[in-house]
Design an enzyme around this catalytic site. Structure first.
Site, mmCIF file in Angstrom:
data_model
loop_
_atom_site.group_PDB
_atom_site.id
_atom_site.type_symbol
_atom_site.label_atom_id
_atom_site.label_comp_id
_atom_site.label_asym_id
_atom_site.label_seq_id
_atom_site.Cartn_x
_atom_site.Cartn_y
_atom_site.Cartn_z
ATOM 1 N N ASP A 134 48.667 46.525 42.904
ATOM 2 C CA ASP A 134 47.633 46.354 43.931
ATOM 3 C C ASP A 134 47.218 47.716 44.519
ATOM 4 O O ASP A 134 47.766 48.768 44.144
ATOM 5 C CB ASP A 134 48.200 45.412 45.002
ATOM 6 C CG ASP A 134 47.131 44.616 45.741
ATOM 7 O OD1 ASP A 134 45.937 44.893 45.559
ATOM 8 O OD2 ASP A 134 47.517 43.720 46.516
ATOM 9 N N GLU A 167 42.416 46.962 41.809
ATOM 10 C CA GLU A 167 41.838 47.858 42.819
ATOM 11 C C GLU A 167 40.439 47.413 43.251
ATOM 12 O O GLU A 167 39.692 48.199 43.820
ATOM 13 C CB GLU A 167 41.933 49.327 42.398
ATOM 14 C CG GLU A 167 41.285 49.721 41.100
ATOM 15 C CD GLU A 167 39.795 49.918 41.207
ATOM 16 O OE1 GLU A 167 39.074 48.910 40.975
ATOM 17 O OE2 GLU A 167 39.354 51.044 41.487
ATOM 18 N N ASP A 189 38.838 39.890 46.955
ATOM 19 C CA ASP A 189 39.570 38.642 46.719
ATOM 20 C C ASP A 189 38.682 37.398 46.728
ATOM 21 O O ASP A 189 37.776 37.257 47.564
ATOM 22 C CB ASP A 189 40.658 38.470 47.785
ATOM 23 C CG ASP A 189 41.804 39.452 47.598
ATOM 24 O OD1 ASP A 189 41.704 40.331 46.716
ATOM 25 O OD2 ASP A 189 42.795 39.344 48.343
HETATM 26 C C1 GLA Z 1 45.398 41.863 47.713
HETATM 27 C C2 GLA Z 1 45.157 41.363 46.297
HETATM 28 C C3 GLA Z 1 45.499 39.869 46.234
HETATM 29 C C4 GLA Z 1 46.940 39.667 46.641
HETATM 30 C C5 GLA Z 1 47.179 40.237 48.036
HETATM 31 C C6 GLA Z 1 48.653 40.217 48.390
HETATM 32 O O1 GLA Z 1 44.513 41.286 48.616
HETATM 33 O O2 GLA Z 1 43.825 41.581 45.904
HETATM 34 O O3 GLA Z 1 45.283 39.375 44.927
HETATM 35 O O4 GLA Z 1 47.790 40.289 45.709
HETATM 36 O O5 GLA Z 1 46.730 41.585 48.120
HETATM 37 O O6 GLA Z 1 48.903 40.760 49.647
#
Ligand code: GLA
Length: 368
Positions: A134, A167, A189
């Site tokens: 991440d 990323e 996300d």
């Molecule tokens: C980010 C990632 C998610 C998840 C969260 C976990 O937002 O994009 O897919 O892994 O972190 O905290």
């Protein structure tokens, strides 16, 4: 497959699995993961191809141990990660685990900056098969110079591990990640809403040329079965991801899913599109007010074609063969409906369907 992309055979088709994050957030445990692994087997999902069981953020103790290694939270994972990996492998599944390239994970746990080699080795020792890395707390870093350290760190372990780059498209990963990892997130996300799915889909329209075997665009994990959309909308979400040759990582509670969700996640002819060995991601061949059409060529010489009604009323959506083939001239196509698993028949020049709001039709066309 061009030069300068991975070709290690670890992800010849888009990786499939389950990840804890979308449904469970930071509430992960050995018990949840093993119950989910059992449910993947019992529901038929493992045999449909869902292979990687991925523990996302918040599996950690709040600090490294005295040796400098990451440690699992002993309350949540009382028998430890090595044992968990063994249990997952015993069920014919593979094990995925999360870390972060910066100073802290997104949930504030210890992350891997400066410890890439050590942490990749720790994961390898535990029996990890898939690493999600991440991008929280990475001020001053760039994706294109940071993630190659992970490629190297994983190589040094000599354990084959899929590298899942997360990323969020900050550094245009499609431009450089094909030689670095097996998949890379192309957006921020996903949320369990129709608006989020359609926003993400729109951002994939120009990315088809960057994907192929062992290097995939990742529009994020699935929301199918999480309750925020209708089954009709989840079918469209799943069809779009299949057209995009996206990694299919279920994000629902597999232990308690509805028959509707199970049927979507395991639809054999839809999965076959996603997993087509040619690995060509779909192009968006038309986008109108409320309708859109996506098309991708398949290994057997046919085409998969997706018709979507984005609007809030019933609408007729038309897929024209000259647009699907990107070539002028009138053609005939033999059409099969992949959700219905039924032949539709021959169509001259185009195929059209009247679709309910947010519904789709996914067909396979053999041109004659
Ligand atoms: C980010 C990632 C998610 C998840 C969260 C976990 O937002 O994009 O897919 O892994 O972190 O905290």
């Amino acid at each position: 497959m061009g030069l300068g992309v991975l070709s290690d055979g670890l992800a010849p088709t888009p990786p499939m699995g389950w990840n804890s994050w979308n449904r469970f957030g930071p509430f992960v445990s050995e018990r949840l993961v093993l119950e989910t692994a059992d449910a993947l087997v019992e529901s038929g999902m493992r045999d449909a191809g869902y292979r990687y069981v991925v523990v996302d953020d918040a599996w950690h103790e709040s600090a490294r141990n005295d040796d400098g290694d990451l440690v699992e939270n002993r309350w949540a994972f009382p028998r430890g990660m090595r044992n968990l990996a063994d249990e997952i492998h015993r069920r014919g599944l593979s094990f995925g685990l999360y870390t972060d390239a910066g100073t802290r994970t997104c949930q504030g746990y210890p992350a891997s900056l400066g410890n890439e080699t050590r942490d990749a080795q720790r994961f390898a020792d535990w029996g990890v098969d898939f690493m999600k890395v991440d991008w929280c707390h990475t001020a001053g870093l760039r994706g294109r110079t940071t993630y190659p350290k992970w490629t190297e760190a994983i190589r040094a372990t000599r354990r084959p591990m899929v590298l899942s780059i997360c990323e969020w498209s900050r550094d245009k990963p499609w431009e450089w990640a094909g030689s670095v990892g097996h998949m890379w997130r192309t957006t921020s996300d996903i949320a369990d809403t129709w608006a989020s799915v359609m926003d993400i889909a729109a951002r994939q329209a120009d990315l088809h040329e960057y994907a192929g075997p062992d290097h995939w665009n990742d529009p994020d994990m699935l929301e199918v079965g999480n309750g925020g959309m209708s089954d009709e909308e989840y079918r469209t979400h799943f069809s779009l991801w299949a057209m995009l040759a996206a990694p299919l990582v279920a994000g629902n509670d597999v232990r308690a899913m509805s028959e509707g969700a199970r049927a979507i996640l395991t639809a054999p002819e839809v999965l076959a599109v996603d997993q087509d060995p040619r690995g060509s991601q779909a192009r968006r061949v038309r986008r109108d007010d409320v309708s859109e059409v996506w098309a991708r060529p398949l290994a057997d010489g046919t085409h998969a074609v997706l018709l979507v009604n984005r609007g809030d009323a019933r609408a007729n959506v038309v897929a024209r063969w000259d647009e699907v083939l990107d070539a002028k001239g009138s053609r005939r196509g033999n059409v099969r409906d992949l959700w219905e698993r039924a032949d539709v028949g021959e169509r001259d020049g185009y195929y059209d369907r009247t679709l309910a709001p947010h519904a789709c039709a996914l067909v396979k066309v053999a041109f004659t």
